[in-house]
Design an enzyme around this catalytic site. Structure first.
Site, PDB file in Angstrom:
ATOM      1  N   SER A  55     -10.977  49.445 -25.346  1.00 19.97           N
ATOM      2  CA  SER A  55      -9.707  49.222 -24.646  1.00 19.97           C
ATOM      3  C   SER A  55      -8.815  50.441 -24.853  1.00 19.97           C
ATOM      4  O   SER A  55      -8.444  50.756 -25.995  1.00 19.97           O
ATOM      5  CB  SER A  55      -9.001  47.986 -25.214  1.00 19.97           C
ATOM      6  OG  SER A  55      -7.628  48.019 -24.836  1.00 19.97           O
ATOM      7  N   HIS A  69     -12.145  49.605 -20.846  1.00 24.77           N
ATOM      8  CA  HIS A  69     -11.383  48.370 -20.627  1.00 24.77           C
ATOM      9  C   HIS A  69      -9.914  48.733 -20.491  1.00 24.77           C
ATOM     10  O   HIS A  69      -9.339  49.377 -21.371  1.00 24.77           O
ATOM     11  CB  HIS A  69     -11.598  47.422 -21.812  1.00 24.77           C
ATOM     12  CG  HIS A  69     -10.972  46.080 -21.671  1.00 24.77           C
ATOM     13  ND1 HIS A  69     -11.538  45.052 -20.950  1.00 24.77           N
ATOM     14  CD2 HIS A  69      -9.794  45.596 -22.146  1.00 24.77           C
ATOM     15  CE1 HIS A  69     -10.751  43.990 -21.017  1.00 24.77           C
ATOM     16  NE2 HIS A  69      -9.694  44.285 -21.731  1.00 24.77           N
ATOM     17  N   ASP A 122      -6.111  47.365 -19.940  1.00 24.11           N
ATOM     18  CA  ASP A 122      -5.272  46.160 -20.080  1.00 24.11           C
ATOM     19  C   ASP A 122      -3.963  46.300 -19.317  1.00 24.11           C
ATOM     20  O   ASP A 122      -3.041  46.960 -19.787  1.00 24.11           O
ATOM     21  CB  ASP A 122      -4.968  45.924 -21.564  1.00 24.11           C
ATOM     22  CG  ASP A 122      -6.200  45.478 -22.308  1.00 24.11           C
ATOM     23  OD1 ASP A 122      -6.572  46.128 -23.306  1.00 24.11           O
ATOM     24  OD2 ASP A 122      -6.798  44.472 -21.888  1.00 24.11           O
ATOM     25  N   MET A 179      -0.568  44.763 -18.105  1.00 23.48           N
ATOM     26  CA  MET A 179       0.333  43.692 -18.545  1.00 23.48           C
ATOM     27  C   MET A 179       1.647  43.781 -17.770  1.00 23.48           C
ATOM     28  O   MET A 179       2.207  44.881 -17.632  1.00 23.48           O
ATOM     29  CB  MET A 179       0.632  43.831 -20.035  1.00 23.48           C
ATOM     30  CG  MET A 179      -0.606  43.805 -20.898  1.00 23.48           C
ATOM     31  SD  MET A 179      -0.196  44.094 -22.630  1.00 23.48           S
ATOM     32  CE  MET A 179      -1.834  44.247 -23.328  1.00 23.48           C
ATOM     33  N   HIS A 226      -8.462  44.396 -16.847  1.00 25.42           N
ATOM     34  CA  HIS A 226      -8.074  43.057 -17.319  1.00 25.42           C
ATOM     35  C   HIS A 226      -6.633  42.822 -16.895  1.00 25.42           C
ATOM     36  O   HIS A 226      -5.714  43.411 -17.459  1.00 25.42           O
ATOM     37  CB  HIS A 226      -8.234  43.044 -18.849  1.00 25.42           C
ATOM     38  CG  HIS A 226      -7.821  41.780 -19.520  1.00 25.42           C
ATOM     39  ND1 HIS A 226      -7.672  41.704 -20.882  1.00 25.42           N
ATOM     40  CD2 HIS A 226      -7.530  40.547 -19.040  1.00 25.42           C
ATOM     41  CE1 HIS A 226      -7.317  40.477 -21.218  1.00 25.42           C
ATOM     42  NE2 HIS A 226      -7.221  39.753 -20.112  1.00 25.42           N
ATOM     43  N   MET A 272      -3.554  40.987 -17.020  1.00 30.42           N
ATOM     44  CA  MET A 272      -2.743  39.994 -17.699  1.00 30.42           C
ATOM     45  C   MET A 272      -1.408  39.898 -16.957  1.00 30.42           C
ATOM     46  O   MET A 272      -0.354  40.376 -17.430  1.00 30.42           O
ATOM     47  CB  MET A 272      -2.536  40.373 -19.177  1.00 30.42           C
ATOM     48  CG  MET A 272      -3.790  40.176 -19.998  1.00 30.42           C
ATOM     49  SD  MET A 272      -3.756  41.008 -21.581  1.00 30.42           S
ATOM     50  CE  MET A 272      -4.335  42.630 -21.071  1.00 30.42           C
ATOM     51  N   MET A 313     -10.697  35.325 -24.712  1.00 28.83           N
ATOM     52  CA  MET A 313      -9.736  36.051 -25.549  1.00 28.83           C
ATOM     53  C   MET A 313      -9.856  35.555 -26.980  1.00 28.83           C
ATOM     54  O   MET A 313      -9.798  34.341 -27.236  1.00 28.83           O
ATOM     55  CB  MET A 313      -8.316  35.842 -25.029  1.00 28.83           C
ATOM     56  CG  MET A 313      -8.035  36.541 -23.706  1.00 28.83           C
ATOM     57  SD  MET A 313      -8.393  38.296 -23.716  1.00 28.83           S
ATOM     58  CE  MET A 313      -7.163  38.874 -24.895  1.00 28.83           C
ATOM     59  N   ASP A 348     -12.603  39.758 -26.522  1.00 28.22           N
ATOM     60  CA  ASP A 348     -11.530  40.749 -26.480  1.00 28.22           C
ATOM     61  C   ASP A 348     -10.429  40.387 -27.464  1.00 28.22           C
ATOM     62  O   ASP A 348      -9.764  39.369 -27.304  1.00 28.22           O
ATOM     63  CB  ASP A 348     -10.973  40.752 -25.047  1.00 28.22           C
ATOM     64  CG  ASP A 348      -9.909  41.796 -24.824  1.00 28.22           C
ATOM     65  OD1 ASP A 348      -9.386  41.848 -23.703  1.00 28.22           O
ATOM     66  OD2 ASP A 348      -9.590  42.537 -25.771  1.00 28.22           O
TER      67      ASP A 348
HETATM   68  C1  DX5 Z   1      -4.877  42.338 -25.735  1.00 29.94           C
HETATM   69  C2  DX5 Z   1      -5.874  43.125 -24.927  1.00 29.94           C
HETATM   70  C3  DX5 Z   1      -7.017  43.628 -25.742  1.00 29.94           C
HETATM   71  C4  DX5 Z   1      -6.590  44.568 -26.841  1.00 29.94           C
HETATM   72  C5  DX5 Z   1      -7.716  44.734 -27.825  1.00 29.94           C
HETATM   73  O1  DX5 Z   1      -4.024  41.661 -24.865  1.00 29.94           O
HETATM   74  O2  DX5 Z   1      -6.403  42.314 -23.908  1.00 29.94           O
HETATM   75  O3  DX5 Z   1      -7.951  44.309 -24.893  1.00 29.94           O
HETATM   76  O4  DX5 Z   1      -6.238  45.813 -26.293  1.00 29.94           O
HETATM   77  O5  DX5 Z   1      -7.220  45.485 -28.859  1.00 29.94           O
HETATM   78  P1  DX5 Z   1      -7.796  45.375 -30.352  1.00 29.94           P
HETATM   79  O6  DX5 Z   1      -9.256  45.687 -30.215  1.00 29.94           O
HETATM   80  O7  DX5 Z   1      -7.016  46.410 -31.080  1.00 29.94           O
HETATM   81  O8  DX5 Z   1      -7.556  43.972 -30.811  1.00 29.94           O
HETATM   82 ZN    ZN Z   2      -8.127  43.158 -22.611  1.00 27.09          ZN
END
Ligand code: DX5
Ligand code: ZN
Length: 218
Positions: free
Chosen positions: A9, A34, A36, A38, A67, A69, A137, A175
């Site tokens: 990620s 990956h 993320d 948000m 991903h 979110m 998750m 994840d």
């Molecule tokens: C959290 C993300 C994850 C996060 C993982 O909302 O969806 O992908 O970046 O990070 P680590 O591996 O540091 O938990």
């Molecule tokens: Zn993620």
């Protein structure tokens, strides 16, 4: 079933050196990137948007696994279709889930469905036949660097069992808080695609970290 893939990620990378970080993680053996996204509404954080995903995909040579979110993935979807190979939405989002998953596939992308730790597996059961990937998750979405929630191993095992029972072929992605130890637990429970941010980008030896997460310890 599926080969084990590691999808770092980039939320955990140095955004000021994005190009170098993408190259570094590819050289270290990452299978996917990956990303993320948000929106500050679905989760209490804002990360980056379509322009950043496009810029990352432009320098990447491996598949981009986006991903979303976000509360309205249906509304923003067209802006992500251009540069993501896989797009994952949340079952808790405020949209027609089946229709949005279908729109991702109609655009020639693979579609993923994700669920928060507090959402029971039954919430995604109606969609299992129309997804290419299920993202369980293992932390509350919104931030990297959180601790792995062991209780999610039961949900991963349930998802793997259902996949086998119904003879489905979705990838089972996890994840949040994934490192060599928790990755091994998730793989034992049936996961095959491992997202890892902190444990990869903060590792002294990124290549070794990815190998250990994949379980291919030399
Ligand atoms: C959290 C993300 C994850 C996060 C993982 O909302 O969806 O992908 O970046 O990070 P680590 O591996 O540091 O938990
Ligand atoms: Zn993620």
């Amino acid at each position: 079933m599926h080969s084990i893939l590691v999808a770092p990620s980039i939320l955990a990378c140095d955004f000021g050196c994005l190009h170098q970080e993408v190259h570094r993680v590819e050289e270290a053996g990452a299978d996917w990137l990956h990303l993320d996204v948000m929106d500050g509404h679905f989760v209490d954080n804002i990360s980056f948007g379509p322009a950043f995903v496009d810029a990352t995909a432009a320098v990447a040579t491996i598949p981009v696994d986006t991903h979303l979110m976000v509360s309205r993935p249906d509304h923003y979807l067209p802006r992500f279709l251009g540069s993501s190979q896989n797009i994952t939405i949340h079952v808790e989002a405020d949209c027609d889930i089946a229709q949005t998953l279908g729109a991702i596939r109609d655009a020639g992308r693979t579609c993923g469905l994700s669920l928060r730790p507090g959402t029971p597996f039954s919430a995604v059961a109606p969609y299992l036949e129309v997804i290419d990937l299920l993202l369980v998750m293992t932390v509350e979405p919104g931030f990297g660097g959180q601790s792995f929630q062991e209780a999610m191993l039961l949900k991963i095992a349930e998802a793997a069992k259902k996949r086998a029972l119904k003879k489905l072929a979705y990838r089972l992605e996890v994840d949040g808080g994934i490192n060599a130890k928790t990755a091994a637990q998730c793989i034992d429970a049936g996961a095959d695609t491992l997202v890892a941010g902190t444990s990869v980008f903060r590792a002294p030896d990124m290549k070794s970290a990815i190998q250990h997460i994949r379980g291919s310890k030399p």
